[in-house]
Design a protein around this motif. Structure first.
Motif, PDB file in Angstrom:
ATOM      1  N   ALA A   1     -38.480  -3.717  63.510  1.00  0.00           N
ATOM      2  CA  ALA A   1     -38.703  -3.595  62.074  1.00  0.00           C
ATOM      3  C   ALA A   1     -37.552  -2.800  61.482  1.00  0.00           C
ATOM      4  O   ALA A   1     -36.955  -1.955  62.140  1.00  0.00           O
ATOM      5  N   ARG A   2     -37.225  -3.060  60.227  1.00  0.00           N
ATOM      6  CA  ARG A   2     -36.123  -2.322  59.611  1.00  0.00           C
ATOM      7  C   ARG A   2     -36.425  -2.087  58.139  1.00  0.00           C
ATOM      8  O   ARG A   2     -37.225  -2.786  57.540  1.00  0.00           O
ATOM      9  N   THR A   3     -35.758  -1.108  57.601  1.00  0.00           N
ATOM     10  CA  THR A   3     -35.899  -0.848  56.180  1.00  0.00           C
ATOM     11  C   THR A   3     -34.666  -1.372  55.475  1.00  0.00           C
ATOM     12  O   THR A   3     -33.574  -1.403  56.037  1.00  0.00           O
TER      13      THR A   3
ATOM     14  N   GLY B   1     -23.462  -5.442  44.326  1.00  0.00           N
ATOM     15  CA  GLY B   1     -22.047  -5.577  44.638  1.00  0.00           C
ATOM     16  C   GLY B   1     -21.517  -4.590  45.643  1.00  0.00           C
ATOM     17  O   GLY B   1     -20.380  -4.707  46.081  1.00  0.00           O
ATOM     18  N   GLN B   2     -22.343  -3.618  46.035  1.00  0.00           N
ATOM     19  CA  GLN B   2     -21.909  -2.623  47.013  1.00  0.00           C
ATOM     20  C   GLN B   2     -22.322  -3.064  48.417  1.00  0.00           C
ATOM     21  O   GLN B   2     -23.342  -3.732  48.590  1.00  0.00           O
ATOM     22  N   PRO B   3     -21.529  -2.693  49.447  1.00  0.00           N
ATOM     23  CA  PRO B   3     -21.887  -3.087  50.810  1.00  0.00           C
ATOM     24  C   PRO B   3     -23.172  -2.410  51.264  1.00  0.00           C
ATOM     25  O   PRO B   3     -23.473  -1.285  50.878  1.00  0.00           O
ATOM     26  N   LEU B   4     -23.936  -3.127  52.070  1.00  0.00           N
ATOM     27  CA  LEU B   4     -25.207  -2.596  52.561  1.00  0.00           C
ATOM     28  C   LEU B   4     -25.008  -1.547  53.643  1.00  0.00           C
ATOM     29  O   LEU B   4     -25.864  -0.702  53.849  1.00  0.00           O
ATOM     30  N   GLY B   5     -23.892  -1.611  54.362  1.00  0.00           N
ATOM     31  CA  GLY B   5     -23.714  -0.709  55.486  1.00  0.00           C
ATOM     32  C   GLY B   5     -24.488  -1.198  56.693  1.00  0.00           C
ATOM     33  O   GLY B   5     -25.012  -2.317  56.722  1.00  0.00           O
ATOM     34  N   ARG B   6     -24.592  -0.375  57.713  1.00  0.00           N
ATOM     35  CA  ARG B   6     -25.274  -0.825  58.914  1.00  0.00           C
ATOM     36  C   ARG B   6     -26.775  -0.846  58.689  1.00  0.00           C
ATOM     37  O   ARG B   6     -27.311  -0.061  57.884  1.00  0.00           O
ATOM     38  N   PRO B   7     -27.509  -1.720  59.383  1.00  0.00           N
ATOM     39  CA  PRO B   7     -28.969  -1.765  59.228  1.00  0.00           C
ATOM     40  C   PRO B   7     -29.600  -0.440  59.615  1.00  0.00           C
ATOM     41  O   PRO B   7     -29.107   0.273  60.498  1.00  0.00           O
TER      42      PRO B   7
ATOM     43  N   VAL C   1     -29.549  -1.545  66.256  1.00  0.00           N
ATOM     44  CA  VAL C   1     -28.575  -1.755  65.184  1.00  0.00           C
ATOM     45  C   VAL C   1     -27.570  -2.835  65.576  1.00  0.00           C
ATOM     46  O   VAL C   1     -27.189  -3.679  64.749  1.00  0.00           O
ATOM     47  N   ALA C   2     -27.148  -2.852  66.845  1.00  0.00           N
ATOM     48  CA  ALA C   2     -26.224  -3.886  67.300  1.00  0.00           C
ATOM     49  C   ALA C   2     -26.848  -5.268  67.159  1.00  0.00           C
ATOM     50  O   ALA C   2     -26.173  -6.235  66.779  1.00  0.00           O
ATOM     51  N   GLN C   3     -28.147  -5.373  67.452  1.00  0.00           N
ATOM     52  CA  GLN C   3     -28.830  -6.657  67.283  1.00  0.00           C
ATOM     53  C   GLN C   3     -28.961  -7.017  65.806  1.00  0.00           C
ATOM     54  O   GLN C   3     -28.611  -8.127  65.390  1.00  0.00           O
ATOM     55  N   LEU C   4     -29.453  -6.101  64.998  1.00  0.00           N
ATOM     56  CA  LEU C   4     -29.746  -6.383  63.598  1.00  0.00           C
ATOM     57  C   LEU C   4     -28.491  -6.650  62.773  1.00  0.00           C
ATOM     58  O   LEU C   4     -28.526  -7.402  61.799  1.00  0.00           O
ATOM     59  N   SER C   5     -27.388  -6.028  63.150  1.00  0.00           N
ATOM     60  CA  SER C   5     -26.145  -6.212  62.409  1.00  0.00           C
ATOM     61  C   SER C   5     -25.399  -7.468  62.838  1.00  0.00           C
ATOM     62  O   SER C   5     -24.347  -7.781  62.271  1.00  0.00           O
ATOM     63  N   ASP C   6     -25.932  -8.165  63.859  1.00  0.00           N
ATOM     64  CA  ASP C   6     -25.284  -9.379  64.367  1.00  0.00           C
ATOM     65  C   ASP C   6     -23.860  -9.072  64.802  1.00  0.00           C
ATOM     66  O   ASP C   6     -22.931  -9.844  64.544  1.00  0.00           O
TER      67      ASP C   6
END
Length: 235
Positions: free
Chosen positions: A37-39, A46-52, A78-83
């Motif tokens: 699960a993630r928030t 227009g701003q980058p989301l950053g890492r999950p 995080v490695a999984q969620l960020s692809d």
């Protein structure tokens, strides 16, 4: 084609320290990782989301169930969620590699600090031609391991410095890359496993990807057993 074999810590760990047993059940061909699960961060348009950001409740619950240090589990999730790798690499696969390589950065009684680094650096044995291939260190690689003559695999995922130069990844978004930082190393490992176009959702593709990390069937079996066990524990 990958130019150097990572994962030398697996062989080193057999003599450095006896690992506590992980007892898997029936081993399926493909390790299907539960999706954390993630928030969703709140950012301006227009701003980058950053890492999950991994849900802290999931992180605490899953760390307790699996026995994986929360800092390590966060890095894998995080490695999984960020692809990071660009293919389907589950956190349980990364956790399997992390366990076999360094017990998630805790090998030899070390602790894994909140920033992703072990209390003391994890170094593989010298590649001096006695037990492993002879590889000379370079001034750049000496900065990682301190040996002016011979190369060593470094960090919790045991990257050779030459391999790290190719796959270095900023997994935690701090603007730096280091194989000693599990956030970076987990993201780099995801990229490494995806590099040859393996389909990790198939048994053959998964096994081929892990074999590319360390050309040893016993290593593939050990990572598989650990990954399946973590999937079972996570529920």
């Amino acid at each position: 084609m990958l130019v150097a074999v990572s994962g030398l810590g697996y062989l080193a760990s057999q003599t450095l320290m006896a690992r506590p047993p992980l007892v898997p059940g029936d081993l399926p061909a493909y390790v299907a990782a539960p999706v954390p699960a993630r928030t969703t961060p709140s950012v301006a348009p227009g701003q980058p989301l950053g890492r999950p950001r991994v849900d802290p409740n999931w992180l605490a619950r899953t760390a307790t169930r699996t026995g994986i240090p929360p800092t390590a589990l966060r890095a894998y999730a995080v490695a999984q969620l960020s692809d990071a790798g660009g293919c389907d690499v589950g956190w349980t696969t990364l956790a399997g590699v992390g366990w076999v390589e360094s017990q998630h950065g805790t090998l030899g009684g070390r602790t894994l600090r909140p920033g992703g680094r072990s209390s003391t650096p994890i170094l593989g044995p010298a590649l001096d031609g006695r037990r492993f291939a002879a590889i000379r260190s370079t001034p750049g690689s000496q900065a990682w391991h301190g040996d002016p003559r011979w190369e060593h695999a470094v960090g919790p995922m045991q990257f050779l410095p030459g391999t790290w130069a190719t796959w270095a990844t900023d997994g935690d978004g701090d603007g730096r890359t280091s194989p000693l930082d599990l956030d970076d190393a987990a993201a780099a490992t995801a990229r490494y496993l995806c590099a040859d176009g393996h389909d990790l959702t198939t048994g053959d593709g998964w096994a081929a990807a892990i074999f590319s990390y360390n050309h040893d069937q016993a290593y593939v079996d050990a990572v598989h057993a650990a990954a399946v066990t973590y999937a079972q524990r996570a529920g």
